[in-house]
Design an enzyme around this catalytic site. Sequence first.
Site, PDB file in Angstrom:
ATOM      1  N   SER A  30       4.551  -5.175   2.436  1.00  0.00           N
ATOM      2  CA  SER A  30       3.105  -5.367   2.416  1.00  0.00           C
ATOM      3  C   SER A  30       2.771  -6.748   1.874  1.00  0.00           C
ATOM      4  O   SER A  30       3.271  -7.153   0.823  1.00  0.00           O
ATOM      5  CB  SER A  30       2.447  -4.312   1.525  1.00  0.00           C
ATOM      6  OG  SER A  30       2.510  -3.040   2.099  1.00  0.00           O
ATOM      7  N   HIS A  64      -4.052  -4.426  -1.176  1.00  0.00           N
ATOM      8  CA  HIS A  64      -3.533  -3.352  -2.037  1.00  0.00           C
ATOM      9  C   HIS A  64      -2.396  -3.805  -2.943  1.00  0.00           C
ATOM     10  O   HIS A  64      -1.964  -3.049  -3.813  1.00  0.00           O
ATOM     11  CB  HIS A  64      -3.136  -2.130  -1.202  1.00  0.00           C
ATOM     12  CG  HIS A  64      -1.965  -2.306  -0.296  1.00  0.00           C
ATOM     13  ND1 HIS A  64      -2.089  -2.523   1.064  1.00  0.00           N
ATOM     14  CD2 HIS A  64      -0.625  -2.255  -0.533  1.00  0.00           C
ATOM     15  CE1 HIS A  64      -0.895  -2.606   1.614  1.00  0.00           C
ATOM     16  NE2 HIS A  64       0.011  -2.443   0.657  1.00  0.00           N
TER      17      HIS A  64
END
Length: 328
Positions: A280, A153
């Site tokens: 992330s 992502h």
Amino acid sequence: MADQLDESVSNGAADDTDDQETAETGPAPDESVDTETSGGAIEPGSEAIEDVDGYRPLTRSTGGGGFQPESAGGAETADPTLDDYRFDIGNASFGFGPETVHGMDDRVQIRSPRTANYPWRVHSSLLIKAADNSNWIGTGWFISPNVLITAGHVVHINGSGVPGRDGWVNQIRVIPGRDGNTKPYGEATSGTFYSVRGWTEHGNPEYDYGAIILDTPLGNRTGWFGFGTYSDNDLENVTANISGYPGDKPSGTQWYAARKVDSVGPRKVFYDIDTAGGQSGSAVYRIKGGSRYGIAVHAYGGAVVNSGTRINRAVYDNMKAWKTNHAL
């Protein structure tokens, strides 16, 4: 590929390319890594955490302790463009969710000048410009002189609900070992990214991993991590380490924590290690035999444990192919 959803895809041309221990190693001590500034002595054969001012994970039941950060390094002239990047790239695909710190926050800051040393310089602050020119932050880590691994992502946005935002991001600025305005190795900009169909076409969180390809061998100056696929039993006894660039801390600062793996699934590794949005793409890594090996790619927070995409055989094969096919 063991699973069609693991088929590698790119914003350029696509690649055509059982748990057993297989590992790609990082550089030897005479390749990029200054053994005198390697982040602490690691005994060969040990499963260990990094040596950061006597850091030890907090015991959750007592909530005691804490850490004393190292002294700050010298400030550098501010880069005004850094202020444009503050929000976690995960928010683009998933919306704004809760922080993923459980109880007392036991992350410790890695400050300049130490961020210029191995292994901290392997971790990179990512400044991401999406297809709609919105700006976001994330984390990545070198696996070769010019290939970084990150979350899927980070390189490809799904389900944002914002016109023109979904799909491959436009570009990513890679800043290894960053500490606020301090950029000890400068930065490189990439427009070449990889992920897999399980993420880009289906948005399946079990396939949330990707790669950033640089056209310059910046990693020859920073070093890189190995990566491997390991059995369930092995991983359940591993001490996992995570360092990255969270958005709940001062902009562009690196924070580290470690704790034993909580549990594993076929495609996920779960751990009670404090993280926050912006981390992330961080390496979830073990220290084995004096070397560092990625075992998962951090991607998600949770109410009790956080999790990363496990480096199983299919993930390992893709990572190795990205590294090999783009070697400079």
